[in-house]
Structures are given as structure tokens and as C-alpha cells.
Design an enzyme around this catalytic site. Structure first.
Site, PDB file in Angstrom:
ATOM      1  N   HIS A 391       0.828  -1.206   0.000  1.00 20.42           N
ATOM      2  CA  HIS A 391       0.000   0.000   0.000  1.00 20.42           C
ATOM      3  C   HIS A 391       0.865   1.259   0.000  1.00 20.42           C
ATOM      4  O   HIS A 391       0.716   2.137  -0.867  1.00 20.42           O
ATOM      5  CB  HIS A 391      -0.898  -0.042   1.244  1.00 20.42           C
ATOM      6  CG  HIS A 391      -1.818   1.135   1.379  1.00 20.42           C
ATOM      7  ND1 HIS A 391      -3.145   1.066   1.057  1.00 20.42           N
ATOM      8  CD2 HIS A 391      -1.602   2.411   1.811  1.00 20.42           C
ATOM      9  CE1 HIS A 391      -3.720   2.258   1.282  1.00 20.42           C
ATOM     10  NE2 HIS A 391      -2.793   3.083   1.747  1.00 20.42           N
ATOM     11  N   GLU A 392       1.789   1.338   0.961  1.00 26.90           N
ATOM     12  CA  GLU A 392       2.603   2.558   1.083  1.00 26.90           C
ATOM     13  C   GLU A 392       3.568   2.728  -0.086  1.00 26.90           C
ATOM     14  O   GLU A 392       3.864   3.850  -0.498  1.00 26.90           O
ATOM     15  CB  GLU A 392       3.349   2.566   2.421  1.00 26.90           C
ATOM     16  CG  GLU A 392       2.442   2.585   3.646  1.00 26.90           C
ATOM     17  CD  GLU A 392       1.420   3.724   3.669  1.00 26.90           C
ATOM     18  OE1 GLU A 392       1.648   4.755   3.008  1.00 26.90           O
ATOM     19  OE2 GLU A 392       0.380   3.573   4.346  1.00 26.90           O
ATOM     20  N   HIS A 395       1.742   4.513  -2.806  1.00 22.05           N
ATOM     21  CA  HIS A 395       1.816   5.964  -2.613  1.00 22.05           C
ATOM     22  C   HIS A 395       3.172   6.501  -3.073  1.00 22.05           C
ATOM     23  O   HIS A 395       3.264   7.495  -3.782  1.00 22.05           O
ATOM     24  CB  HIS A 395       1.667   6.316  -1.129  1.00 22.05           C
ATOM     25  CG  HIS A 395       0.278   6.236  -0.601  1.00 22.05           C
ATOM     26  ND1 HIS A 395      -0.779   6.886  -1.189  1.00 22.05           N
ATOM     27  CD2 HIS A 395      -0.225   5.612   0.504  1.00 22.05           C
ATOM     28  CE1 HIS A 395      -1.874   6.660  -0.468  1.00 22.05           C
ATOM     29  NE2 HIS A 395      -1.563   5.885   0.547  1.00 22.05           N
ATOM     30  N   HIS A 398       3.673   6.513  -6.760  1.00 26.31           N
ATOM     31  CA  HIS A 398       2.829   7.556  -7.359  1.00 26.31           C
ATOM     32  C   HIS A 398       3.616   8.875  -7.356  1.00 26.31           C
ATOM     33  O   HIS A 398       3.720   9.560  -8.379  1.00 26.31           O
ATOM     34  CB  HIS A 398       1.543   7.683  -6.545  1.00 26.31           C
ATOM     35  CG  HIS A 398       0.447   8.423  -7.248  1.00 26.31           C
ATOM     36  ND1 HIS A 398      -0.812   8.546  -6.730  1.00 26.31           N
ATOM     37  CD2 HIS A 398       0.422   9.105  -8.427  1.00 26.31           C
ATOM     38  CE1 HIS A 398      -1.566   9.265  -7.568  1.00 26.31           C
ATOM     39  NE2 HIS A 398      -0.832   9.621  -8.586  1.00 26.31           N
TER      40      HIS A 398
END
Length: 597
Positions: A391-392, A395, A398
């Protein structure tokens, strides 16, 4: 057996982030701070002159970007240092100074937006035409600015509002200090009578424990502490909501929700649409709760039974190195460019891995343009920790792809799309695990985990969003927000969301008091919309291959250069309709069917 959390100084530096990629030493930070402080007059010198010429306007915009980037570095370094150990007084002081400098800078540039907006539109158009090559990059910036014209005040009023920002942020600061630095929880005893330290970071791990007495203890011990602070926490949250309402009224918005969503041009209907669509599908969540009760074989299902895996036999202890390896394999479907960036990030000091005393709880990705993204984890070798890593890093990548392609002006991304990148990674990791797992027990475990992601993200965050909508609406009508009132609202929401097959324990009524995201109003709904979009995008990547990957990487590299709704439409998902949420619910139903069979 030692169950205590180590001090920062006693942890292995190999698992620390390379914070020195910002500043080699604290002395370098001090020098950058002093230089930035003395540079503030360079930007204020433009005040009152933006309408003079195209050259002046352009120079001011560029100077603001130059100083803002330096401020980003100063602020982020200080805050991340404090997050390593929030009880460290030296870094508390540094973070506080950075916060004050940020507020001073915001005040110094408060003339910028009102002055640009005050330039007659024909004159601004002639400036942009005169230096069209230089101003081309600012097209989206100007569109966003002029769209906010009705909510921008006079330079004097803007300056006053900028100076109240520290007061507006006080409830969040007070909550953070109480929640991260001051609050301690009673220990949990295992069957042998050994005491195990209970922290926010370990709480969910305790709730996943097959020993029901451990789950119950953790649940009661945690909430007894929040309940003991209920008046303070209610006053703190109430102040935060009142602050949201004040700023919305000051800026001529009809509601705090409208103000929060207008920043990214999100229609209010998106928020209401989410709540309505999820409410219509609550029978699916009730069905899941019913399955959970049956599977656990309990006479009464309690709130502390919601996290324990329904397939306890699956061996899911996953050390950090193994978690990294699995995440890399799962995300290889994104192609060589994404995989190379992922490998680089994981092996180059982006990540702070393990919990230590005073370290900020949870996980996040942060960082500044011109350096690289950073990731804070509190990894504890569970499958949940592996998903958090995926998940991180979503980020972080991105940001990485955006910073490669976009100028600093568009280096950020709005939360509305930020959660898409992270959750898409989780969905791809899940699909990979389901595809590569032949063990029937493990497969059942994973489906249960996937169902839990839906419960925790799509349903839970929508329930949070509904709570925020109610509390802000009450404050806007002048109704008081007391702990009794908020406990009742929260209790009623739990009854509605979870149905008749679970006991809504009185302790859960105070859960609102421990949610940090409530201090960033109308934020959490984006986890739910983002989750829906991510499920849709992960399916496209797996089913359509390269064209979908190309569209997705294009989406990752656009940063804040378009409005979020349009960015997602470009990647193939339209969140102005209920379709992505309905499709996600359809997948949830299919998973329920498979799990039951």
C-alpha cells in the site's frame, strides 16, 4: 520473554530511512531554516505589484515555487524526525519551529491568490498571451484559482485567515500529542500470565489473536483509556469541527463539506452517492457478519471478534524480507518500468521499518519533490504488514512517477487519487496470492482477508464519512458536540452497519475518539472511493494488459496537473457514477459466495 518496545537508539539502523537524504546533519537543517527565514522578504516584495506586468507576475510565481520547495524540505525533515520518536523534546521543538515558519510563509504569500484574482480577466489574458510559452505551464493553476474566485477574500482578510491557521490546527496538534506521546494502555496478559505491552501499533495484532480472552482484554484496555479521556477528547474534536465550520463560513461556502471537496473540484454528489450506495448494500455486510459468527462458533459475536482470521490454521508469519519479495513478484504484472522503480525504492533507504518507543503509529508515505519519497511502517511480520508495505509503496511510486514527469507546481496529488495507487497495489497483491496459492486453507484465509479489506475500507471508511457528515451538520446548526451525543451517533451507526448478528459492545461507542483522520475533515471517504476505483483498475491491468498498464502509468505521472475526477476518467474509471462502487460490491458478493461454499 521480552515483549517491550525498544527505544529508537536500540534499533538496527539498517531498517531506518535515510533521512539524511534531506539534510546530512541537524546543523544543515538549521542553516536551511535560517536562509529560508531571511528569504521571506524576497516574496513579500511582490505584494501590490502583480498587476504591473506579465514579467512581475511570472517572477513572483517562480519565486514562490523556489521558496515553497525549500520550505517543503525544512518542514518534512523536521516532522519526520519527530515521527521517529514523538517524545524527543529536541525534535518536538524543531517540528514546532518548522510549523511556525510554514504559518509565517503562508501569511507572507497570502496576498498572492487575491491579487491574481483581482487582475481584470482581459488583463490577465493579455499577460498570458504576451508570455505564452512561459505561462503555458500555469493553465491548470489559473483555472483552479479563478474557479475559487467567489471564496477568496481581500488581501487583508486572507492575511488574517493565514495567521489563524495555527489556531485552526491546534485541535489536531493536541490530539496528536495526547494520542501519540502521552496515552499509555494497560498491558495484556497471555495464558501464562506474562504481560504483553499494548500499543496502538500492536492493537490489531492482538485483535487477530485466536485467544478470545486476549482479544477482549486488548479491546477493553484500549477503550478504557480513551473513555477515561472522553471529556478532553470530545472538547478537542468539537473544536476541530467548529474550526472547519468557521473557515467554511469565512470563505463563503455553504458547508464545511463543500469547502473540503471544492479544493479538488469534487461534486458533493460523489460523497452522498458513496454513502447511499454503501447503505443500499449493507445487507451484504450483515451477511458477512452472520458468516463470521457461524464460522467462529460463538453464541455471541462481539466487536473484538471482527478481526480474528476465520481460518486460523493458515501459517501467515511473514518476515520483512519475504514480504518485500512477495510484493515485488505480485507487482511485476505492472511491467519493467514500475518493477525497477519498486526495487530501487525498497533498497535505497526510503523505508523506516519497525516500531520503536514514541514512533508515530500506523504507516504513511511522505517526502518532498527534489529528494525522493519516504515510507514509515510499524512492520510486525503479519500478512497485514505485507499489505501495508504494498500500500505505502503504491503511494511512494505515485510520487516517484509524478516527480519524474511534472514540474514542482503539479508535484502533489489530491488524496482522492492518492489512495487509488496504494489500494491498486493491494488488490494486485491479493490477486497474485489467490492465483499462486494451491493450499485450500490458505486460499480460504486470503479470501477472508480480502473480505476484511472490503469491510475495513469500503464499509468502515464510509461509516466514518457518515459520522463526519452528521457531526459537521450538527455544528453548522449550532448543536453541541458532547461525548454522550457522539457516543450515541457512533453506536447507532455501528448498529446500522453491522446488523443483528453482533453485540455492539458499549466500549466501541467511543471509537470516534481515537481516529486521527477525523482531524482532517472529509478525508476518509476518499479511502472508500479510492478503493472502488482501485478494484476497477487492478481488474483492467490484469484483464487488458499493456494498454491498461500504459494508461495507469500515465495516470501515475500526471500528479496534480488535472482534476482528480478527470485523471481517473483518463485511466478508465468514472467516479461521478455509482458504477465503480456497485462493481466493487459485486466482487464482495462473489467472494462471500466462494467463502461460504
Amino acid at each position: 520473554m521480552n515483549h517491550s518496545i525498544p527505544e529508537r537508539k536500540d534499533t538496527d539502523p539498517r531498517f531506518h530511512w535515510h533521512i539524511e537524504d534531506y539534510f546530512k546533519t541537524d546543523a544543515d537543517w538549521e542553516a536551511a531554516y535560517a536562509a529560508l527565514e531571511s528569504s521571506i522578504p524576497e516574496i513579500t516584495a511582490f505584494s501590490g505589484k502583480l498587476a504591473d506586468s506579465a514579467e512581475t507576475l511570472l517572477s513572483c510565481l517562480r519565486k514562490n515555487e523556489e521558496l515553497s520547495l525549500k520550505l517543503d524540505h525544512v518542514y518534512t525533515y523536521a516532522a519526520m524526525r519527530m515521527h521517529e520518536d514523538s517524545a524527543n523534546a529536541f525534535y518536538q521543538g524543531m517540528a514546532s519551529r518548522a510549523e511556525m515558519l510554514l504559518i509565517r510563509y503562508s501569511s507572507a504569500i497570502s496576498f498572492l491568490t487575491p491579487e491574481i484574482i483581482a487582475i481584470p480577466e482581459e488583463k490577465l489574458a493579455s499577460f498570458r498571451k504576451e508570455k505564452s510559452a512561459d505561462f503555458a505551464i500555469y493553465d491548470h493553476f489559473f483555472h483552479t484559482l479563478l474557479r475559487q474566485k467567489a471564496h477568496t477574500l481581500s488581501p487583508a482578510e486572507e492575511n488574517l485567515l493565514a495567521k489563524t491557521a495555527e489556531l485552526g490546527g491546534a485541535p489536531q496538534q493536541i490530539f496528536t500529542m495526547l494520542n501519540d506521546a502521552d496515552i499509555r494502555f494497560p498491558a495484556v496478559k497471555n495464558a501464562e500470565g506474562e504481560e504483553m505491552e499494548l500499543t496502538k501499533g500492536r492493537y490489531v495484532t492482538f485483535l487477530e489473536n485466536p485467544d478470545r480472552s486476549i482479544r477482549k482484554q486488548a479491546f477493553q484496555n484500549l477503550y478504557s483509556v480513551y473513555s477515561g479521556q472522553k471529556n478532553t477528547l470530545a472538547a478537542t474534536y468539537s473544536s476541530s469541527v467548529k474550526s472547519d465550520v468557521f473557515f467554511a463560513e469565512a470563505r463563503n461556502y455553504s458547508s464545511a463539506m463543500e469547502m473540503a471537496l471544492s479544493d479538488d473540484n469534487i461534486p458533493l454528489s460523489v460523497y452522498d452517492n458513496l454513502i447511499d450506495t454503501v447503505n443500499q448494500n449493507l445487507p451484504l455486510l450483515h451477511r458477512y457478519v452472520s458468516i463470521r459468527k457461524k464460522k467462529l462458533g460463538v453464541e455471541e459475536l462481539h466487536m473484538y471478534d471482527l478481526y480474528v482470521p476465520l481460518v486460523p490454521d493458515a501459517d501467515v508469519k511473514i518476515p520483512y524480507e519475504e514480504a518485500k519479495k512477495t510484493v515485488k513478484e505480485a507487482l511485476s504484472v505492472m511491467g519493467a518500468e514500475y518493477s525497477a522503480a519498486l526495487e530501487h525504492g525498497m533498497e535505497s533507504g526510503w523505508i523506516d521499518v519497525y516500531e520503536n518507543k514514541g514512533k508515530r503509529g500506523g504507516a504513511y508515505s511522505w517526502g518532498s519533490y527534489g529528494v525522493h519519497p519516504f515510507v514509515l511502517l510499524n512492520h510486525n511480520d503479519t500478512i497485514n504488514s505485507m499489505f501495508t508495505l504494498a500500500h505505502e509503496m503504491g503511494h511512494a511510486l505515485h510520487s516517484f512517477f509524478t516527480w519524474k514527469k511534472q514540474p514542482y507546481l503539479y508535484a502533489d496529488h489530491k488524496i482522492f487519487v492518492a489512495e487509488v495507487a496504494s489500494t491498486c497495489n493491494e488488490a494486485l497483491l491479493m490477486e497474485h496470492l489467490l492465483k499462486t496459492t494451491e493450499d485450500k486453507t490458505m486460499r480460504k484465509y486470503l479470501i477472508n482477508y480480502f473480505l476484511e479489506q472490503f469491510r475495513g475500507t469500503l464499509f468502515r471508511q464510509t461509516m466514518f464519512a457518515e459520522f463526519e457528515k452528521i457531526t459537521h451538520s450538527m455544528a453548522e446548526k449550532g448543536e453541541p458536540l458532547t461525548w454522550e451525543g457522539m457516543n450515541q451517533i457512533y453506536h447507532d451507526l455501528n448498529v446500522k452497519y453491522f446488523g443483528d448478528d453482533i453485540v455492539i459492545d458499549p466500549e466501541i461507542d467511543i471509537e470516534w475518539a481515537r481516529i486521527p483522520h477525523f482531524y482532517n475533515a472529509f478525508y476518509v471517504y476518499q479511502y472508500a472511493t479510492g478503493y472502488s476505483a482501485a478494484i476497477a483498475l487492478s481488474r483492467k491491468i490484469l484483464n487488458e494488459g499493456q494498454p491498461a498498464i500504459d494508461a495507469y502509468l500515465d495516470f501515475l505521472s500526471k500528479g496534480d496537473s488535472e482534476y482528480s475526477i478527470d485523471l481517473l476518467k483518463g485511466a478508465g474509471v468514472d467516479l461521478s457514477t455509482a458504477e465503480p462502487i456497485e462493481k466493487a460490491m459485486q466482487l464482495f458478493k462473489e467472494l462471500l459466495d466462494e467463502f461460504e461454499s
